[in-house]
Design an enzyme around this catalytic site. Structure first.
Site, PDB file in Angstrom:
ATOM      1  N   SER A   1      21.993 -52.367 -10.238  1.00  0.00           N
ATOM      2  CA  SER A   1      21.271 -53.416 -10.939  1.00  0.00           C
ATOM      3  C   SER A   1      21.292 -53.203 -12.443  1.00  0.00           C
ATOM      4  O   SER A   1      20.809 -54.044 -13.188  1.00  0.00           O
ATOM      5  CB  SER A   1      19.827 -53.489 -10.445  1.00  0.00           C
TER       6      SER A   1
ATOM      7  N   ASN B   1      18.335 -58.920 -14.578  1.00  0.00           N
ATOM      8  CA  ASN B   1      17.353 -57.884 -14.906  1.00  0.00           C
ATOM      9  C   ASN B   1      17.088 -57.757 -16.403  1.00  0.00           C
ATOM     10  O   ASN B   1      16.029 -57.282 -16.812  1.00  0.00           O
ATOM     11  CB  ASN B   1      17.776 -56.539 -14.316  1.00  0.00           C
TER      12      ASN B   1
HETATM   13  N1  CAA Z   1      15.104 -60.794   5.073  1.00  0.00           N
HETATM   14  C1  CAA Z   1      15.515 -61.924   5.640  1.00  0.00           C
HETATM   15  N2  CAA Z   1      14.880 -63.101   5.556  1.00  0.00           N
HETATM   16  C2  CAA Z   1      13.709 -63.113   4.893  1.00  0.00           C
HETATM   17  C3  CAA Z   1      13.180 -61.952   4.270  1.00  0.00           C
HETATM   18  C4  CAA Z   1      13.932 -60.766   4.395  1.00  0.00           C
HETATM   19  N3  CAA Z   1      13.541 -59.620   3.838  1.00  0.00           N
HETATM   20  N4  CAA Z   1      12.026 -62.283   3.672  1.00  0.00           N
HETATM   21  C5  CAA Z   1      11.815 -63.595   3.897  1.00  0.00           C
HETATM   22  N5  CAA Z   1      12.839 -64.087   4.628  1.00  0.00           N
HETATM   23  C6  CAA Z   1      13.011 -65.504   5.028  1.00  0.00           C
HETATM   24  C7  CAA Z   1      11.971 -65.939   6.018  1.00  0.00           C
HETATM   25  O1  CAA Z   1      12.358 -65.682   7.338  1.00  0.00           O
HETATM   26  C8  CAA Z   1      11.865 -67.430   5.758  1.00  0.00           C
HETATM   27  O2  CAA Z   1      12.914 -68.075   6.427  1.00  0.00           O
HETATM   28  P1  CAA Z   1      12.783 -69.609   6.948  1.00  0.00           P
HETATM   29  O3  CAA Z   1      12.887 -70.479   5.718  1.00  0.00           O
HETATM   30  O4  CAA Z   1      13.918 -69.771   7.871  1.00  0.00           O
HETATM   31  O5  CAA Z   1      11.434 -69.724   7.583  1.00  0.00           O
HETATM   32  C9  CAA Z   1      12.143 -67.542   4.266  1.00  0.00           C
HETATM   33  O6  CAA Z   1      12.794 -66.333   3.887  1.00  0.00           O
HETATM   34  C10 CAA Z   1      10.851 -67.674   3.466  1.00  0.00           C
HETATM   35  O7  CAA Z   1      10.027 -66.577   3.792  1.00  0.00           O
HETATM   36  P2  CAA Z   1       8.451 -66.657   4.042  1.00  0.00           P
HETATM   37  O8  CAA Z   1       8.069 -68.034   4.488  1.00  0.00           O
HETATM   38  O9  CAA Z   1       8.016 -65.498   4.857  1.00  0.00           O
HETATM   39  O10 CAA Z   1       7.811 -66.319   2.650  1.00  0.00           O
HETATM   40  P3  CAA Z   1       7.917 -67.043   1.275  1.00  0.00           P
HETATM   41  O11 CAA Z   1       8.121 -68.488   1.382  1.00  0.00           O
HETATM   42  O12 CAA Z   1       6.759 -66.521   0.555  1.00  0.00           O
HETATM   43  O13 CAA Z   1       9.259 -66.438   0.636  1.00  0.00           O
HETATM   44  C11 CAA Z   1      10.456 -64.849  -0.656  1.00  0.00           C
HETATM   45  C12 CAA Z   1       9.492 -65.075   0.518  1.00  0.00           C
HETATM   46  C13 CAA Z   1      11.791 -65.551  -0.329  1.00  0.00           C
HETATM   47  C14 CAA Z   1      10.664 -63.365  -0.754  1.00  0.00           C
HETATM   48  C15 CAA Z   1       9.835 -65.516  -1.938  1.00  0.00           C
HETATM   49  O14 CAA Z   1       8.539 -65.020  -2.139  1.00  0.00           O
HETATM   50  C16 CAA Z   1      10.651 -65.245  -3.182  1.00  0.00           C
HETATM   51  O15 CAA Z   1      11.629 -65.910  -3.435  1.00  0.00           O
HETATM   52  N6  CAA Z   1      10.215 -64.251  -3.981  1.00  0.00           N
HETATM   53  C17 CAA Z   1      10.910 -63.845  -5.189  1.00  0.00           C
HETATM   54  C18 CAA Z   1      12.060 -62.956  -4.817  1.00  0.00           C
HETATM   55  C19 CAA Z   1      12.837 -62.520  -6.016  1.00  0.00           C
HETATM   56  O16 CAA Z   1      12.569 -62.867  -7.153  1.00  0.00           O
HETATM   57  N7  CAA Z   1      13.867 -61.724  -5.744  1.00  0.00           N
HETATM   58  C20 CAA Z   1      14.688 -61.168  -6.795  1.00  0.00           C
HETATM   59  C21 CAA Z   1      14.192 -59.824  -7.125  1.00  0.00           C
HETATM   60  S1  CAA Z   1      15.123 -59.139  -8.441  1.00  0.00           S
HETATM   61  C22 CAA Z   1      16.416 -58.441  -7.713  1.00  0.00           C
HETATM   62  O17 CAA Z   1      16.584 -58.387  -6.515  1.00  0.00           O
HETATM   63  C23 CAA Z   1      17.368 -57.842  -8.666  1.00  0.00           C
HETATM   64  C24 CAA Z   1      17.211 -56.400  -8.903  1.00  0.00           C
HETATM   65  O18 CAA Z   1      18.218 -55.775  -9.161  1.00  0.00           O
HETATM   66  C25 CAA Z   1      15.932 -55.717  -8.944  1.00  0.00           C
END
Ligand code: CAA
Length: 291
Positions: A119, A190
């Site tokens: 990252s 990032n």
């Molecule tokens: N693996 C697989 N599927 C997952 C999952 C996981 N770990 N977490 C959630 N899901 C799926 C769920 O099954 C659900 O699927 P459906 O649409 O089929 O029902 C969908 O994602 C939405 O999940 P939830 O309804 O449980 O929860 P939510 O609507 O609150 O979404 C989230 C969860 C997608 C994590 C959302 O909160 C989100 O987008 N958060 C921000 C994530 C983000 O910013 N990520 C980037 C981080 S930075 C990075 O990764 C870079 C780095 O180098 C650090």
């Protein structure tokens, strides 16, 4: 170059997600980790996540079974070396990544493309220590991998056009979208996201708001799916601190100095969700703010 097989080194949070999406897209996957337990946990998690996709009718049972059958797990690193494209997704420490590439080098097929899911670590520097800097790239997925649409593709100074286009083709086959980034500290996502998270920690540190008010403000006031402190816990506070240090060291600008409160949480071993405590305490039924 045609890519049929993918080697994934590291079966943690990112590695298992990468194996998941690659196998569903039709690639043969060799998933490697030094820990047998980590491999077992990864396969269980992939299976559970695919079952959920079947129950939500996102994929069929047949697609799930075929994808699972395409994943081979191994503790033997050289078994990964004969795949067409290798994605290193081990711990975010340069010495560990370096050791993995060193061990792979003598066993690599001639045309194998090497990539890292880092990252923030310099792709050019990692590439320069291999025998194929022109066939080396950053292949950076976002967490959770099966859900997030973006893959950052980072070219090192020597990366050739064919390597970039081959990786772009793989991203397209996944149904994801690639953003092309130049190789400077923390790339694009990032470079922008971490200073925001760090600023949220400063906002907490200086008492402008508490954990709840900061997260609510960004969720309801800026339409972010997670508040910045909740997101920091999700990513891992050690990872957030490591990336801030890469920005601070690499760009030599005090605007990137990590907040002392972030350092304190990491020193306490409160690393977020993975240790059950960070800006929230996850040990009970619902997360409770720790400040
Ligand atoms: N693996 C697989 N599927 C997952 C999952 C996981 N770990 N977490 C959630 N899901 C799926 C769920 O099954 C659900 O699927 P459906 O649409 O089929 O029902 C969908 O994602 C939405 O999940 P939830 O309804 O449980 O929860 P939510 O609507 O609150 O979404 C989230 C969860 C997608 C994590 C959302 O909160 C989100 O987008 N958060 C921000 C994530 C983000 O910013 N990520 C980037 C981080 S930075 C990075 O990764 C870079 C780095 O180098 C650090």
């Amino acid at each position: 170059m045609t890519v049929n097989s993918i080697g994934v080194v590291g079966a943690g949070q990112m590695g298992n997600g990468i194996a998941h999406v690659m196998s569903l897209a039709g690639f043969d996957v060799v998933l490697n980790d030094i820990s047998e337990d980590a491999l077992k946990r990864a396969i269980d998690l992939i299976s559970k996540n695919m079952d959920r996709q079947v129950s939500r009718e996102k994929i069929t049972q047949d697609e799930r079974d075929q994808a699972m059958a395409r994943i081979v797990i191994t503790q033997d690193l050289p078994q990964v070396a004969q795949t067409d494209l290798i994605i290193e997704a081990a711990t975010e420490q340069e010495t560990i990544k370096q050791k993995i590439f060193d061990s792979l080098l003598p066993h690599l097929a001639e045309n194998t493309i090497l990539t890292s899911n880092t990252s923030s670590i310099s792709i050019t520097r990692l590439a320069s220590r291999t025998d194929r800097p022109e066939k080396f790239m950053g292949f950076h997925f976002m967490n959770p991998v099966p859900v997030m649409q973006l893959v950052e593709l980072i070219r090192g100074i020597a990366t050739d056009k064919q390597t970039y286009e081959t990786c772009l083709g793989v991203v397209e086959k996944l149904g994801k979208t690639a953003a092309s980034a130049e190789d400077f500290p923390a790339f694009i996502v990032n470079r922008i996201l971490m200073p925001m998270i760090n600023e949220a920690v400063y906002t907490l540190y200086e008492g402008v708001g508490n954990v709840n008010s900061i997260d609510q403000s960004m969720k309801l006031g800026a339409n972010h799916p997670m508040g910045p402190l909740e997101l920091a816990d999700f990513i891992g506070l050690d990872t957030c601190l490591a990336i801030m240090n890469v920005l601070h060291d690499g760009l030599a600008d005090t605007k990137y100095r990590p907040c002392p409160l972030l350092t304190k949480y990491v020193e306490a071993g409160w690393l977020g969700r993975k240790t059950q405590r960070g800006f929230y305490d996850y040990r009970g039924e619902t997360p409770v703010p720790t400040r």
